[in-house]
Design a protein around this motif. Sequence first.
Motif, PDB file in Angstrom:
ATOM      1  N   PHE A   1      17.894  28.560  10.304  1.00 48.53           N
ATOM      2  CA  PHE A   1      17.689  29.821   9.566  1.00 48.53           C
ATOM      3  C   PHE A   1      16.628  29.932   8.911  1.00 48.53           C
ATOM      4  O   PHE A   1      15.569  30.594   9.095  1.00 48.53           O
ATOM      5  CB  PHE A   1      18.787  30.214   8.671  1.00 48.53           C
TER       6      PHE A   1
ATOM      7  N   GLN B   1      21.112  35.899   5.442  1.00 51.43           N
ATOM      8  CA  GLN B   1      21.582  34.853   5.185  1.00 51.43           C
ATOM      9  C   GLN B   1      23.200  34.976   5.102  1.00 51.43           C
ATOM     10  O   GLN B   1      23.739  34.208   5.583  1.00 51.43           O
ATOM     11  CB  GLN B   1      20.801  34.223   3.972  1.00 51.43           C
TER      12      GLN B   1
ATOM     13  N   SER C   1      21.953  26.525   8.803  1.00 50.72           N
ATOM     14  CA  SER C   1      21.238  26.764   7.425  1.00 50.72           C
ATOM     15  C   SER C   1      19.692  26.365   7.801  1.00 50.72           C
ATOM     16  O   SER C   1      18.766  27.121   7.526  1.00 50.72           O
ATOM     17  CB  SER C   1      21.740  26.131   6.151  1.00 50.72           C
TER      18      SER C   1
ATOM     19  N   THR D   1      24.768  35.717   8.449  1.00 56.73           N
ATOM     20  CA  THR D   1      24.663  34.692   9.835  1.00 56.73           C
ATOM     21  C   THR D   1      25.105  33.312   9.270  1.00 56.73           C
ATOM     22  O   THR D   1      25.702  32.372   9.870  1.00 56.73           O
ATOM     23  CB  THR D   1      23.188  34.742  10.316  1.00 56.73           C
ATOM     24  N   VAL D   2      24.289  32.964   8.218  1.00 54.17           N
ATOM     25  CA  VAL D   2      24.672  31.543   7.714  1.00 54.17           C
ATOM     26  C   VAL D   2      25.903  31.364   7.124  1.00 54.17           C
ATOM     27  O   VAL D   2      26.888  30.453   7.452  1.00 54.17           O
ATOM     28  CB  VAL D   2      23.430  31.147   6.832  1.00 54.17           C
TER      29      VAL D   2
END
Length: 411
Positions: free
Chosen positions: A276, A262, A273, A265-266
């Motif tokens: 994800f 997280q 989000s 990548t987010v």
Amino acid sequence: MDASRPSSAQRGRLHVALEVLMVFLKLGLTSFGGPIAHLGYFRREFVAKRNWLDDPRYSDLVGVCQFLPGPTSSQVGFSIGLLRAGWLGGLAAWCGFTLPSVLLLLAFAVLAPHLAGNLGEGLVHGLKLVAVAVVAQAVWDMARRLCPDRRRAAIALCAVATLGVLNSAYAQWSAIVLGALLGFALCRTLPPTQTAASTSGPELRISRAAGVLALLLFCILLIVLPAFARSHATQALQLFDAFYRSGALVFGGGHVVLPLLQQQTVTTGWIASNDFLAGYGAAQAVPGPLFTFAAYLGWMMSSPPNHWAGALIALVAIFLPGMLLVIAALPWWQSLRARRTVAALLAGINAAVVGLLATALYSPVWTSAVHTPVDFAIAVLGFVLLVRWNTPPLAIVALCVLAGVAMAAFR
């Protein structure tokens, strides 16, 4: 004799490697339930049924892989493949166990953008509620197993406090390093890591020279790759670096990869989000290792490399550090596990990752999924079914998805 034709010995090795591939492909298609369940499937298949190795040697392999960061069940499977058919067998075991999950998650990644309207919204919301229940169960189980006393519980709380104060790309690193230091200071009276293994250890076809080379490569990639990725600024290299570092820091189980990914990548804007968490929920519904979630993320990247290239880069990068560490550790495992200092460092790191996962349970998992009392009730129901009734995760996925679709339909 034609030198271009494979010898009988080579044909024999290829035949055994093919056998390894087929057995692990069957396991990759049927192994639901997470890493602990996977280890049970492995024991039944390779110890009880096929007699590829005995219980002491299998216990030793499990001990090595639980000691190291990385996906435990995949590392054990890779080691069994090595034991059975050498390097080709290790590769065959990893491919067979991993590819079914990868292909199923990529199919979901392809379909996800086309899930519009109430049905699509309800499906995605249901998968996010699955993530709440599953991560809460992981926190619960890991806290009981890895923080059984006040010292390790305090280390976990320190990790939570560290993550609450720091808001940078190095917050997770800081929490893990702090856990190691506190473990060294507070946990040296704990007994060293023990297994029920024989003193002879696993007879794997790995020399100490190969172990040293694997460890050097692991360290070079972990230390040098971030600076190299920043200086060259290519998206492919940055993607490989992000997933490699995430895979290198996963202590305590596959779910711990959630906050690391997280963050990579987010937070960086590579993945939305909602995408994800929907993918993480979908990962609970497929067999095989949870680390294949990385292939889904690589496919969903907002800019190239994505789709097939992104999935391949992310998948190889997240599994590579764990496999390198297995190759590095196996030649020295018997002496390494008996060191009290190593046991203390590992105890502190494991306690810290409990705090790491507990923080991820709040954000992004809880804050993105639980918005109403009905959401709360569904998430709690899923958690209780997992913890007290040992309900299969696939059933929890079905329950939460149906609830999410029903809520969207009556909205």
